[in-house]
Enzyme design. Structure first.
Site, short mmCIF file in Angstrom:
data_model
loop_
_atom_site.label_atom_id
_atom_site.label_comp_id
_atom_site.label_asym_id
_atom_site.label_seq_id
_atom_site.Cartn_x
_atom_site.Cartn_y
_atom_site.Cartn_z
N ARG A 37 74.36 -5.54 24.96
CA ARG A 37 74.95 -6.89 24.98
C ARG A 37 74.31 -7.78 26.05
O ARG A 37 74.97 -8.63 26.63
CB ARG A 37 76.46 -6.85 25.23
CG ARG A 37 77.26 -6.22 24.13
CD ARG A 37 77.71 -7.27 23.11
NE ARG A 37 78.45 -6.64 22.04
CZ ARG A 37 79.77 -6.70 21.91
NH1 ARG A 37 80.49 -7.37 22.77
NH2 ARG A 37 80.35 -6.10 20.92
N ARG A 41 77.96 -13.50 26.49
CA ARG A 41 78.76 -14.54 27.16
C ARG A 41 78.69 -14.56 28.68
O ARG A 41 79.09 -15.53 29.30
CB ARG A 41 80.22 -14.41 26.71
CG ARG A 41 80.43 -14.91 25.30
CD ARG A 41 81.70 -14.38 24.71
NE ARG A 41 81.61 -12.93 24.58
CZ ARG A 41 82.58 -12.16 24.11
NH1 ARG A 41 83.74 -12.68 23.78
NH2 ARG A 41 82.41 -10.86 23.99
N ARG A 69 76.37 -21.52 22.51
CA ARG A 69 77.58 -21.25 21.72
C ARG A 69 78.53 -22.44 21.62
O ARG A 69 79.41 -22.48 20.76
CB ARG A 69 78.30 -20.03 22.28
CG ARG A 69 77.83 -18.72 21.71
CD ARG A 69 78.35 -18.45 20.30
NE ARG A 69 79.69 -17.87 20.32
CZ ARG A 69 80.78 -18.46 19.92
NH1 ARG A 69 80.73 -19.71 19.46
NH2 ARG A 69 81.95 -17.85 19.96
N ASP A 112 74.79 -8.89 14.90
CA ASP A 112 76.00 -8.11 15.09
C ASP A 112 76.05 -6.97 14.09
O ASP A 112 75.51 -7.05 12.99
CB ASP A 112 77.26 -8.97 14.95
CG ASP A 112 78.46 -8.25 15.54
OD1 ASP A 112 78.63 -8.30 16.77
OD2 ASP A 112 79.20 -7.60 14.79
N TYR A 168 85.09 -0.28 10.43
CA TYR A 168 85.35 -1.71 10.21
C TYR A 168 85.66 -2.00 8.76
O TYR A 168 86.55 -2.80 8.44
CB TYR A 168 84.17 -2.56 10.71
CG TYR A 168 84.16 -2.67 12.22
CD1 TYR A 168 85.00 -3.57 12.86
CD2 TYR A 168 83.35 -1.85 13.00
CE1 TYR A 168 85.04 -3.65 14.24
CE2 TYR A 168 83.37 -1.93 14.38
CZ TYR A 168 84.21 -2.83 15.00
OH TYR A 168 84.25 -2.91 16.37
O1 CP3 Z 1 73.12 -6.19 22.76
C1 CP3 Z 1 72.82 -7.37 22.49
O2 CP3 Z 1 72.68 -8.26 23.34
C2 CP3 Z 1 72.57 -7.72 21.03
C3 CP3 Z 1 73.66 -8.33 20.35
C4 CP3 Z 1 74.85 -7.51 19.88
C5 CP3 Z 1 76.12 -8.10 19.66
N1 CP3 Z 1 76.93 -7.17 19.07
C6 CP3 Z 1 76.45 -9.50 19.98
C7 CP3 Z 1 77.86 -9.92 20.05
C8 CP3 Z 1 74.95 -6.17 19.49
C9 CP3 Z 1 73.92 -5.07 19.58
C10 CP3 Z 1 76.27 -5.98 18.97
C11 CP3 Z 1 76.74 -4.71 18.39
C12 CP3 Z 1 78.18 -4.55 18.10
N2 CP3 Z 1 79.03 -5.45 17.53
C13 CP3 Z 1 78.88 -3.36 18.29
C14 CP3 Z 1 78.30 -2.08 18.82
C15 CP3 Z 1 78.12 -2.15 20.29
C16 CP3 Z 1 79.34 -1.80 21.05
O3 CP3 Z 1 79.79 -2.65 21.83
O4 CP3 Z 1 79.79 -0.65 20.93
C17 CP3 Z 1 80.21 -3.57 17.87
C18 CP3 Z 1 81.34 -2.56 17.92
C19 CP3 Z 1 80.30 -4.89 17.38
C20 CP3 Z 1 81.46 -5.58 16.77
C21 CP3 Z 1 81.89 -6.75 17.55
N3 CP3 Z 1 81.15 -7.90 17.70
C22 CP3 Z 1 83.09 -6.90 18.26
C23 CP3 Z 1 84.16 -5.84 18.37
C24 CP3 Z 1 83.08 -8.19 18.80
C25 CP3 Z 1 84.21 -8.89 19.49
C26 CP3 Z 1 84.51 -8.34 20.83
C27 CP3 Z 1 83.98 -9.27 21.88
O5 CP3 Z 1 83.30 -8.78 22.80
O6 CP3 Z 1 84.26 -10.48 21.75
C28 CP3 Z 1 81.83 -8.78 18.50
C29 CP3 Z 1 81.37 -10.12 18.91
C30 CP3 Z 1 80.04 -10.22 19.58
N4 CP3 Z 1 78.91 -9.51 19.24
C31 CP3 Z 1 79.71 -11.12 20.64
C32 CP3 Z 1 78.35 -10.93 20.93
C33 CP3 Z 1 77.52 -11.67 21.93
C34 CP3 Z 1 80.65 -12.14 21.25
C35 CP3 Z 1 80.72 -13.28 20.30
C36 CP3 Z 1 80.80 -14.65 20.95
O7 CP3 Z 1 79.76 -15.19 21.41
O8 CP3 Z 1 81.91 -15.20 20.96
#
Ligand code: CP3
Length: 332
Positions: free
Chosen positions: A18, A22, A31, A67, A143
């Site tokens: 990640r 944010r 964003r 994502d 999911y």
């Molecule tokens: O790593 C990186 O920088 C690449 C981008 C990336 C995102 N999601 C961006 C994201 C990657 C590799 C993911 C993978 C992802 N997404 C996983 C596996 C990684 C982990 O954390 O175990 C999972 C479970 C998800 C599903 C997901 N996406 C959730 C549960 C959420 C919401 C929770 C939260 O943190 O808000 C997201 C949203 C998400 N994915 C954001 C980002 C930057 C936040 C969205 C925003 O900008 O509002």
């Protein structure tokens, strides 16, 4: 890339799960004018945020900004990102629902992902590899079945226990569509692949062997056959690391629950590991970040170690915390 092959490196290469997100003011800026899903689907912007942490911190690898749920949309399931996290309004709850999960052509339905990869590769220096990614079959299935990030994964387990054949079919199908999706990422220019098994820690060792191992192993083998290294991150899986080694990855991502040297031993002496600083450590104090990051470097053992966090960076992480981490790992 040398660390992925298990070779010695003067210091561990560094990236963070990640890392584009944010906690970065420049990400929050982008964003303001675009929704998360639209950001993922706009290659010019997705490439821009992929590169943001590389420019600011000089990390040793970029990870595709997208994502885990993006390909599920191409699989035919509606995906929404809400204030409360991701939602799938029509989850898979019965064997009949499986008919709604479809194969897709990644060069058509997810072309925006491939275009993002091509744009990033054009702008990224030759010394910085780009990591592509997808969710592992089990984590993506949670999911599809739960329709959100679950707490106790009761719907997923109920599906497994009541409909074992349908559960196996779902995971096998997701393994196949994810294989095609990842091979398309490699063809577009991804130089390594990380497979996120974020929720695999909730399955018992028996269920891991009964449902999860085979599709995961098939996926890893198919991607590796394309010639790129595969990093398998099994979050919460420290208790089944000995079994996890059977997926046959090049690198195992380790969460923060076990020191790297112990994790490597439990994996049966895996050639390469990635991890594993607790992301909460980055909230400070600085001296604690320095001490703990140095300890992770030491336990990584100087070969086949990619420095990372034990899970994704928290949105409230201060930039100074990341800077302290980068200084420590570079100086080590
Ligand atoms: O790593 C990186 O920088 C690449 C981008 C990336 C995102 N999601 C961006 C994201 C990657 C590799 C993911 C993978 C992802 N997404 C996983 C596996 C990684 C982990 O954390 O175990 C999972 C479970 C998800 C599903 C997901 N996406 C959730 C549960 C959420 C919401 C929770 C939260 O943190 O808000 C997201 C949203 C998400 N994915 C954001 C980002 C930057 C936040 C969205 C925003 O900008 O509002």
């Amino acid at each position: 890339m040398r660390a992925c092959r298990g070779e010695a490196t003067p210091r561990p290469p560094l990236w963070m799960m990640r890392q584009a997100g944010r906690y970065l003011p420049e990400y929050r800026q982008v964003r303001q004018s675009v929704s998360f899903l639209d950001l993922c689907k706009t290659p010019r912007l997705a490439a821009e945020v992929t590169l943001q942490p590389i420019r600011r911190f000089g990390f040793d690898a970029a990870i595709l900004f997208s994502d885990l749920l993006v390909p599920l949309e191409a699989n035919g399931l509606e995906v929404q990102f809400t204030e409360q996290g991701p939602r799938l309004p029509n989850p898979v709850r019965t064997p009949a629902d499986l008919a709604r999960v479809i194969r897709f052509d990644p060069t058509k339905q997810t072309d925006f992902v491939l275009e993002t990869i091509r744009l990033v590769r054009e702008q990224l220096g030759a010394d910085t590899p780009l990591i592509g990614f997808a969710g592992a079959p089990f984590t993506v299935a949670t999911y599809a079945i739960e329709g959100k990030t679950a707490k106790n994964f009761a719907e997923t387990k109920k599906f497994f226990y009541r409909e074992p054949e349908a559960a196996r079919r779902l995971l096998a199908l997701l393994a196949e569509t994810t294989r095609d999706y990842l091979l398309a990422q490699v063809a577009a220019g991804a130089q390594a692949i990380q497979i996120f098994d974020s929720w695999v820690g909730v399955v018992s060792p028996d269920d891991w062997e009964r449902y999860v191992l085979e599709p995961t192993k098939a996926l890893v083998a198919a991607v590796r056959a394309s010639g790129v290294p595969v990093i398998y991150f099994g979050n919460g899986a420290t208790t089944i690391l000995d079994r996890i080694a059977a997926v046959g990855a090049d690198v195992y991502g380790i969460d923060w629950r076990l020191p790297l040297d112990e994790a490597r031993a439990r994996l049966g002496g895996a050639a390469a590991v990635q991890g594993n600083l607790d992301p909460v450590v980055l909230l400070g104090p600085i001296a604690e970040i320095e001490r703990r990051a140095a300890d992770v470097v030491r336990r990584g053992g100087g070969r086949g170690h990619i420095f990372n966090l034990g899970h994704g960076i928290l949105p409230e992480t201060p930039i100074e915390g990341v800077e302290a981490l980068v200084r420590t790992v570079r100086g080590a």
